[in-house]
Design a protein around this motif. Structure first.
Motif, short mmCIF file in Angstrom:
data_model
loop_
_atom_site.label_atom_id
_atom_site.label_comp_id
_atom_site.label_asym_id
_atom_site.label_seq_id
_atom_site.Cartn_x
_atom_site.Cartn_y
_atom_site.Cartn_z
N ASP A 27 56.98 36.68 5.98
CA ASP A 27 56.70 37.96 5.62
C ASP A 27 55.82 38.41 4.69
OD1 ASP A 27 57.69 37.77 3.43
OD2 ASP A 27 59.79 39.05 3.76
N ASP A 48 54.98 34.55 14.23
CA ASP A 48 55.97 35.50 14.69
C ASP A 48 55.67 36.93 14.70
OD1 ASP A 48 58.27 37.49 13.70
OD2 ASP A 48 59.31 35.99 14.87
N ASP A 49 55.43 37.64 15.61
CA ASP A 49 55.08 38.94 15.68
C ASP A 49 55.41 39.75 14.59
OD1 ASP A 49 53.24 38.44 17.72
OD2 ASP A 49 54.76 39.11 19.31
N ALA A 50 56.95 40.01 14.56
CA ALA A 50 57.58 40.94 13.61
C ALA A 50 57.06 40.56 12.24
CB ALA A 50 59.09 40.80 13.83
N LYS A 51 57.11 39.23 11.71
CA LYS A 51 56.87 38.77 10.31
C LYS A 51 55.14 39.21 9.92
CE LYS A 51 60.03 35.25 9.97
NZ LYS A 51 60.34 33.77 10.05
N LEU A 53 53.51 41.95 11.27
CA LEU A 53 53.80 43.14 10.88
C LEU A 53 54.30 43.44 9.51
CD1 LEU A 53 53.31 46.10 11.79
CD2 LEU A 53 55.60 45.91 12.69
N LYS A 54 55.10 42.57 9.16
CA LYS A 54 55.39 42.94 7.80
C LYS A 54 54.42 42.09 6.60
CE LYS A 54 60.35 42.62 8.42
NZ LYS A 54 61.87 41.98 8.18
#
Length: 194
Positions: A27, A48-51, A53-54
């Motif tokens: 992140d 990782d896409d979500a990471k 974004l973070k």
């Protein structure tokens, strides 16, 4: 690693003002910490896409890249420090990525779960794979595709002509320099090409 004291121990290995590449940056917490407290600049690498974004939300420059495909995107010695914090044990070819880390950075900082930590040894003696705070998964669902020890990395570093500048363990937020192979759940190394 999310514990603040562990992050600070690793951050102290990075010289003030360094240009940093953080492989498997998650992140972006460590790179954001280095930017805020040590005046560092650089990039994170994450798949990782979500990471991703973070990272962006934290203001961390990040590149989406599969580390198993290498670091051809980066020139030799283009960073002062390359970080591999809890990354090596997830890679298919850890030795190649270690050499790439030494190629791209003037110095590397690496941390990984130390399988030789005494609670892990005790679990093995009882006939079971360890499940601990540091290795919280069952053997059949772990994202780690390999395990290693403090001593294993010393041998691998020597084999790849890497000079270890500093080494210690981390356990419960404190640095362990006496018998880290047995007494610490995390192995930490600072190294450069020999």
């Amino acid at each position: 690693m999310s514990a603040q004291s562990n992050m600070e121990s690793i951050a102290r290995l990075v010289p003030v003002g360094s240009r940093v590449l953080d492989l498997g940056c998650g992140d972006g917490a460590l790179l954001a910490h280095l930017q805020a407290t040590r005046g560092c600049t650089g990039y994170g690498v994450e798949i990782d896409d979500a990471k991703l974004l973070k990272c962006v939300q934290r203001g961390v420059n990040v590149v989406q890249l599969n580390l198993d495909e290498g670091l051809a995107l980066f020139e030799d010695a283009s960073f002062d420090v390359v970080l591999q914090i809890d990354t090596l044990q997830h890679l298919r070819n850890a030795e190649v990525m270690l050499r790439e880390t030494a190629r791209v950075g003037r110095m590397g900082v690496l941390a990984f779960p130390n399988f030789a930590h005494w609670p892990n040894r005790l679990s093995i003696l009882r006939g079971r794979m360890p499940v601990t705070k540091r290795l919280p998964y069952q053997w059949y669902d772990t994202p780690n595709i390999r395990v290693g020890t403090f001593k294993d990395f010393e041998v691998l570093a020597g084999k790849n002509d890497l000079h270890i500048l500093d080494a210690f363990g981390l356990q419960e937020g404190r640095e362990v320099r006496f018998l880290p192979n047995a007494m610490a759940g995390t192995a930490v190394f600072k190294f450069q090409r020999g």
